[in-house]
Design a protein around this motif. Structure first.
Motif, PDB file in Angstrom:
ATOM      1  N   ALA A 111       0.832  -1.213   0.000  1.00  0.00           N
ATOM      2  CA  ALA A 111       0.000   0.000   0.000  1.00  0.00           C
ATOM      3  C   ALA A 111       0.860   1.254   0.000  1.00  0.00           C
ATOM      4  O   ALA A 111       0.556   2.236  -0.698  1.00  0.00           O
ATOM      5  N   GLY A 112       1.962   1.236   0.751  1.00  0.00           N
ATOM      6  CA  GLY A 112       2.842   2.403   0.778  1.00  0.00           C
ATOM      7  C   GLY A 112       3.513   2.647  -0.560  1.00  0.00           C
ATOM      8  O   GLY A 112       3.623   3.793  -1.023  1.00  0.00           O
ATOM      9  N   GLU A 113       3.974   1.561  -1.229  1.00  0.00           N
ATOM     10  CA  GLU A 113       4.609   1.710  -2.542  1.00  0.00           C
ATOM     11  C   GLU A 113       3.612   2.190  -3.589  1.00  0.00           C
ATOM     12  O   GLU A 113       3.940   3.051  -4.424  1.00  0.00           O
ATOM     13  N   ALA A 114       2.398   1.665  -3.564  1.00  0.00           N
ATOM     14  CA  ALA A 114       1.390   2.109  -4.527  1.00  0.00           C
ATOM     15  C   ALA A 114       1.037   3.573  -4.312  1.00  0.00           C
ATOM     16  O   ALA A 114       0.910   4.347  -5.283  1.00  0.00           O
ATOM     17  N   ALA A 115       0.898   3.987  -3.060  1.00  0.00           N
ATOM     18  CA  ALA A 115       0.594   5.395  -2.795  1.00  0.00           C
ATOM     19  C   ALA A 115       1.735   6.304  -3.212  1.00  0.00           C
ATOM     20  O   ALA A 115       1.516   7.399  -3.764  1.00  0.00           O
ATOM     21  N   SER A 116       2.997   5.885  -2.967  1.00  0.00           N
ATOM     22  CA  SER A 116       4.146   6.700  -3.367  1.00  0.00           C
ATOM     23  C   SER A 116       4.226   6.835  -4.882  1.00  0.00           C
ATOM     24  O   SER A 116       4.491   7.926  -5.410  1.00  0.00           O
ATOM     25  N   THR A 117       3.986   5.716  -5.606  1.00  0.00           N
ATOM     26  CA  THR A 117       4.000   5.775  -7.078  1.00  0.00           C
ATOM     27  C   THR A 117       2.899   6.687  -7.609  1.00  0.00           C
ATOM     28  O   THR A 117       3.114   7.497  -8.535  1.00  0.00           O
ATOM     29  N   TYR A 118       1.725   6.602  -7.036  1.00  0.00           N
ATOM     30  CA  TYR A 118       0.618   7.448  -7.473  1.00  0.00           C
ATOM     31  C   TYR A 118       0.926   8.931  -7.224  1.00  0.00           C
ATOM     32  O   TYR A 118       0.656   9.786  -8.084  1.00  0.00           O
ATOM     33  N   LEU A 119       1.512   9.235  -6.075  1.00  0.00           N
ATOM     34  CA  LEU A 119       1.830  10.630  -5.775  1.00  0.00           C
ATOM     35  C   LEU A 119       2.922  11.171  -6.705  1.00  0.00           C
ATOM     36  O   LEU A 119       2.859  12.330  -7.140  1.00  0.00           O
ATOM     37  N   ARG A 120       3.922  10.333  -7.030  1.00  0.00           N
ATOM     38  CA  ARG A 120       4.953  10.785  -7.965  1.00  0.00           C
ATOM     39  C   ARG A 120       4.379  11.027  -9.351  1.00  0.00           C
ATOM     40  O   ARG A 120       4.713  12.015 -10.017  1.00  0.00           O
ATOM     41  N   GLN A 121       3.510  10.118  -9.808  1.00  0.00           N
ATOM     42  CA  GLN A 121       2.883  10.336 -11.123  1.00  0.00           C
ATOM     43  C   GLN A 121       2.012  11.579 -11.133  1.00  0.00           C
ATOM     44  O   GLN A 121       2.005  12.349 -12.104  1.00  0.00           O
ATOM     45  N   TYR A 161       1.248  17.305 -12.758  1.00  0.00           N
ATOM     46  CA  TYR A 161       1.029  18.707 -12.373  1.00  0.00           C
ATOM     47  C   TYR A 161       2.193  19.592 -12.811  1.00  0.00           C
ATOM     48  O   TYR A 161       2.009  20.771 -13.149  1.00  0.00           O
ATOM     49  N   SER A 162       3.420  19.031 -12.831  1.00  0.00           N
ATOM     50  CA  SER A 162       4.585  19.839 -13.229  1.00  0.00           C
ATOM     51  C   SER A 162       4.544  20.200 -14.702  1.00  0.00           C
ATOM     52  O   SER A 162       4.968  21.298 -15.099  1.00  0.00           O
ATOM     53  N   TYR A 163       4.048  19.270 -15.535  1.00  0.00           N
ATOM     54  CA  TYR A 163       4.016  19.522 -16.980  1.00  0.00           C
ATOM     55  C   TYR A 163       2.598  19.746 -17.484  1.00  0.00           C
ATOM     56  O   TYR A 163       2.289  19.458 -18.638  1.00  0.00           O
ATOM     57  N   GLN A 164       1.732  20.243 -16.617  1.00  0.00           N
ATOM     58  CA  GLN A 164       0.353  20.495 -17.041  1.00  0.00           C
ATOM     59  C   GLN A 164       0.320  21.641 -18.049  1.00  0.00           C
ATOM     60  O   GLN A 164       0.894  22.713 -17.837  1.00  0.00           O
ATOM     61  N   GLY A 165      -0.346  21.411 -19.174  1.00  0.00           N
ATOM     62  CA  GLY A 165      -0.445  22.419 -20.227  1.00  0.00           C
ATOM     63  C   GLY A 165       0.661  22.334 -21.234  1.00  0.00           C
ATOM     64  O   GLY A 165       0.682  23.144 -22.177  1.00  0.00           O
ATOM     65  N   GLN A 166       1.605  21.400 -21.113  1.00  0.00           N
ATOM     66  CA  GLN A 166       2.697  21.255 -22.066  1.00  0.00           C
ATOM     67  C   GLN A 166       3.042  19.770 -22.195  1.00  0.00           C
ATOM     68  O   GLN A 166       2.652  18.957 -21.371  1.00  0.00           O
ATOM     69  N   ALA A 167       3.792  19.465 -23.227  1.00  0.00           N
ATOM     70  CA  ALA A 167       4.165  18.077 -23.468  1.00  0.00           C
ATOM     71  C   ALA A 167       5.313  17.701 -22.542  1.00  0.00           C
ATOM     72  O   ALA A 167       6.308  18.424 -22.455  1.00  0.00           O
ATOM     73  N   PRO A 168       5.206  16.582 -21.836  1.00  0.00           N
ATOM     74  CA  PRO A 168       6.304  16.152 -20.961  1.00  0.00           C
ATOM     75  C   PRO A 168       7.500  15.698 -21.773  1.00  0.00           C
ATOM     76  O   PRO A 168       7.364  15.253 -22.911  1.00  0.00           O
ATOM     77  N   PRO A 169       8.698  15.823 -21.247  1.00  0.00           N
ATOM     78  CA  PRO A 169       9.898  15.402 -21.984  1.00  0.00           C
ATOM     79  C   PRO A 169       9.937  13.888 -22.132  1.00  0.00           C
ATOM     80  O   PRO A 169       9.411  13.145 -21.307  1.00  0.00           O
TER      81      PRO A 169
END
Length: 211
Positions: free
Chosen positions: A163-173, A178-186
């Protein structure tokens, strides 16, 4: 006449009940004492103190002290592993509601049948059994196997994420989106650091099929 007899019975009923209660109260005894070894006078712990004929009993504490409520005339049995059982008759002629005892118990020696150890019939059979006998792994060997790199890699691929690994992966994604919202991610295909890590993993054999 019947009314007089009934009236006398009603008057005498409380006195009869009170007398019966006093008799029952006088028969109840608080039996207490200490159970000790007969040779060294040391307290014996965990001795079973059972009232014969009734589902009632107790055990002695670490110092051999016990206490139990019994009736006058009861038969008390003391028993413990390694000691001979002893039976105590609570007298019904003494006055009072407390009775103390110092119970001594004698060691009971148990003689087990002799065990004869025989060798293997032949030297060849002994060598065969000695070589083919599987010796179980100790804790150090089990810990070494669990920390093996290849085994941990296989377990990482096959075991589901916690559960901790799944939550960490979801938060990173979510943070990446959110960091590349409105633009194409690299794309990592053009990332030289990702290529360098891929080459190092290829040299280490991370993608090798162990089967």
């Amino acid at each position: 006449m019947k009314k007089i007899v009934l009236y006398v019975l009603l008057l005498s009923a409380p006195f009869a009940a009170h007398a019966q209660f006093d008799k029952l109260k006088d028969s109840v005894v608080q039996l207490y004492g200490v159970i000790m070894t007969a040779d060294s006078l040391k307290g014996i712990p965990a001795v079973s103190v059972v009232v014969k004929g009734r589902n009632q009993g107790t055990y002695s504490n670490d110092q051999g002290v016990f206490s139990i409520v019994v009736l006058k005339g009861d038969i008390i049995e003391f028993s413990s592993v390694g000691y001979k059982a002893f039976t105590l008759n609570v007298p019904d002629t003494f006055h009072g509601n407390q009775y103390s005892v110092i119970q001594l118990m004698v060691t009971d020696a148990q003689y087990l049948p002799a065990t004869i150890i025989r060798p293997r019939p032949t030297r060849e059979q002994f060598e065969r059994d000695f070589v083919n006998t599987k010796v179980p792994d100790d804790d150090i060997e089990i810990a070494r196997q669990n920390n093996d790199v290849a085994k941990r890699r296989v377990l990482a691929r096959s075991l589901p994420a916690s559960a901790g690994e799944a939550a960490s992966t979801y938060l990173r994604q979510s943070a990446t989106r959110y960091s590349y919202q409105g633009q194409a991610p690299p794309q990592n295909i053009f990332n030289p650091l990702a290529w360098a890590e891929f080459i190092q993993a290829w040299k280490r054999g991370d993608f090798r099929n162990n089967n």
